[in-house]
Enzyme design. Sequence first.
Site, PDB file in Angstrom:
ATOM      1  N   ASN A  10       0.877  -1.170   0.000  1.00 20.32           N
ATOM      2  CA  ASN A  10       0.000   0.000   0.000  1.00 20.32           C
ATOM      3  C   ASN A  10       0.914   1.220   0.000  1.00 20.32           C
ATOM      4  OD1 ASN A  10      -1.743   2.089   0.494  1.00 20.32           O
ATOM      5  ND2 ASN A  10      -2.265   1.464   2.588  1.00 20.32           N
ATOM      6  N   TRP A  11       0.955   1.892  -1.144  1.00 24.72           N
ATOM      7  CA  TRP A  11       1.891   3.005  -1.279  1.00 24.72           C
ATOM      8  C   TRP A  11       1.408   4.275  -0.569  1.00 24.72           C
ATOM      9  CZ3 TRP A  11       3.612   2.631  -7.156  1.00 24.72           C
ATOM     10  CH2 TRP A  11       4.587   1.630  -7.271  1.00 24.72           C
ATOM     11  N   LYS A  12       0.151   4.286  -0.120  1.00 29.27           N
ATOM     12  CA  LYS A  12      -0.396   5.491   0.533  1.00 29.27           C
ATOM     13  C   LYS A  12      -0.153   6.699  -0.381  1.00 29.27           C
ATOM     14  CE  LYS A  12       0.192   3.136   4.878  1.00 29.27           C
ATOM     15  NZ  LYS A  12       0.346   3.198   6.319  1.00 29.27           N
ATOM     16  N   HIS A  96      -9.289   1.511   5.210  1.00 29.23           N
ATOM     17  CA  HIS A  96      -7.979   1.580   5.867  1.00 29.23           C
ATOM     18  C   HIS A  96      -8.090   2.504   7.087  1.00 29.23           C
ATOM     19  CE1 HIS A  96      -3.780   2.550   6.598  1.00 29.23           C
ATOM     20  NE2 HIS A  96      -3.479   1.434   5.947  1.00 29.23           N
ATOM     21  N   GLU A  98      -6.323   4.796   8.143  1.00 27.02           N
ATOM     22  CA  GLU A  98      -6.067   6.224   7.874  1.00 27.02           C
ATOM     23  C   GLU A  98      -7.299   6.883   7.273  1.00 27.02           C
ATOM     24  OE1 GLU A  98      -2.435   5.504   5.721  1.00 27.02           O
ATOM     25  OE2 GLU A  98      -1.517   4.854   7.602  1.00 27.02           O
ATOM     26  N   GLU A 168      -5.116  -4.789  10.555  1.00 27.39           N
ATOM     27  CA  GLU A 168      -4.029  -3.826  10.727  1.00 27.39           C
ATOM     28  C   GLU A 168      -4.208  -3.093  12.058  1.00 27.39           C
ATOM     29  OE1 GLU A 168      -2.039  -2.679   6.775  1.00 27.39           O
ATOM     30  OE2 GLU A 168      -3.672  -1.290   7.106  1.00 27.39           O
ATOM     31  N   GLY A 174       3.170   2.051  10.738  1.00 31.45           N
ATOM     32  CA  GLY A 174       4.157   3.113  10.594  1.00 31.45           C
ATOM     33  C   GLY A 174       4.944   3.394  11.867  1.00 31.45           C
ATOM     34  N   SER A 214       3.876  -2.401  10.155  1.00 33.94           N
ATOM     35  CA  SER A 214       5.331  -2.524  10.342  1.00 33.94           C
ATOM     36  C   SER A 214       5.890  -3.866   9.866  1.00 33.94           C
ATOM     37  CB  SER A 214       5.715  -2.251  11.801  1.00 33.94           C
ATOM     38  OG  SER A 214       5.438  -0.901  12.131  1.00 33.94           O
ATOM     39  N   GLY A 235       3.087  -1.252   4.128  1.00 29.13           N
ATOM     40  CA  GLY A 235       3.137   0.172   3.818  1.00 29.13           C
ATOM     41  C   GLY A 235       4.545   0.594   3.441  1.00 29.13           C
ATOM     42  N   GLY A 236       5.253   1.199   4.391  1.00 24.23           N
ATOM     43  CA  GLY A 236       6.571   1.784   4.136  1.00 24.23           C
ATOM     44  C   GLY A 236       7.536   0.870   3.388  1.00 24.23           C
TER      45      GLY A 236
HETATM   46  P1  13P Z   1       3.425   0.206   7.540  1.00 27.31           P
HETATM   47  O1  13P Z   1       3.874  -1.078   6.888  1.00 27.31           O
HETATM   48  O2  13P Z   1       4.187   1.404   7.038  1.00 27.31           O
HETATM   49  O3  13P Z   1       3.382   0.085   9.030  1.00 27.31           O
HETATM   50  O4  13P Z   1       1.916   0.466   7.059  1.00 27.31           O
HETATM   51  C1  13P Z   1       0.983  -0.563   7.149  1.00 27.31           C
HETATM   52  C2  13P Z   1      -0.241  -0.175   6.420  1.00 27.31           C
HETATM   53  O5  13P Z   1      -0.971   0.703   6.845  1.00 27.31           O
HETATM   54  C3  13P Z   1      -0.539  -0.871   5.161  1.00 27.31           C
HETATM   55  O6  13P Z   1      -1.835  -0.604   4.732  1.00 27.31           O
END
Ligand code: 13P
Length: 254
Positions: A10-12, A96, A98, A168, A174, A214, A235-236
Site C-alpha cells: 500500500n503506497w499510501k 484503511h 487512515e 491492521e 508506521g 510494520s 506500507g513503508g
Molecule cells: P506500515 O507497513 O508502514 O506500518 O503500514 C501498514 C499499512 O498501513 C498498510 O496498509
Amino acid sequence: MSRKPFLAGNWKMFKTGEQAAEFIGQFKSVAASLGDRDIALAVPATALETAAKAAQGSPLIIGAQNLFWEKEGAFTGEISAPMIKGAGATMVIIGHSERRQFFGDTDEKVAKKLAAALADGLLPVVCVGENLSERENGKTLDVLSTQLTGSLAGLSAEAAASIVVAYEPVWAIGTGKSASEGEAQEVHVFLRRRLKETFGAEAADRIRIIYGGSVKPENAALILAQSEIDGLLVGGASLKVDSFTKIVQSPYAG
Ligand code: 13P
C-alpha cells in the site's frame, strides 16, 4: 484449507505515475516468478492507469486505495469503481485505518464501498484494526467484532468468500512496532471464527485474512508462518523494490 497467499503493498500518498512505472518496470518480473501467491500494489489514484499499463503482461495486481460508492455524479474529488476499472486496475483497499481516522470512513460507509467494489468486479481488501487505547483496555476483540460486522453488513456468503480482510492494528502502522506473530495469529483466529459464524464455514475458509503493520523483510517470514495468516499488507517497506521483493519472496508455510 489452503488459501493462496496475498501479498500487497500500500503506497499510501507516495509516488507519481513516473515513479510508479519505474518501480513496476523493475518489480514485475519478481511477481511473475512467484506463481504460488498473489502479489498486488495499491497505488495513488493519479498513478493507477500508468501502473496498470506498466504491469501489463505480468500477474501483478494493481489496485486503488479507496473509492466512492456512487458510479458517477457531483462528488468532487472522489473516484468510483467503474473509474478504477477503467484505469485498468482490479483491486481496491477499503476502510484503511487512515481513511477511518482522517476522512470519516465509518463501518457503514465501508459496507457501501464494499458493495460498490463487488458490483463492478473489483477485488476488495477490507481493513479492520484496533487502536492502542482499545488494546490496552482489553477491547481489541470487541472492537474488531463490531468493525467486521458493520463493514461486511449485507454481504452474501458467496460474495464474502471472494474478499480479502486485512487486520491492521493501528498502533503497529508506521511505528516500526509490528504485532508479534502470536498476537496477530490470535486475532486472525478470532476473525475467522466470527466470519464462520456470519457466513458459514465454507465461505469463511476461503476468505484470505492478511496482516499489516510494520511488516519488514526481517519479520515477514515469521508472521507468514502463522497458520491463520494468509498474507501481508505492507506500507513503508513496499516503497522500495528491494525491500518489497524480499518480503514477497518470504517462505509461506500454507
Ligand atoms: P506500515 O507497513 O508502514 O506500518 O503500514 C501498514 C499499512 O498501513 C498498510 O496498509
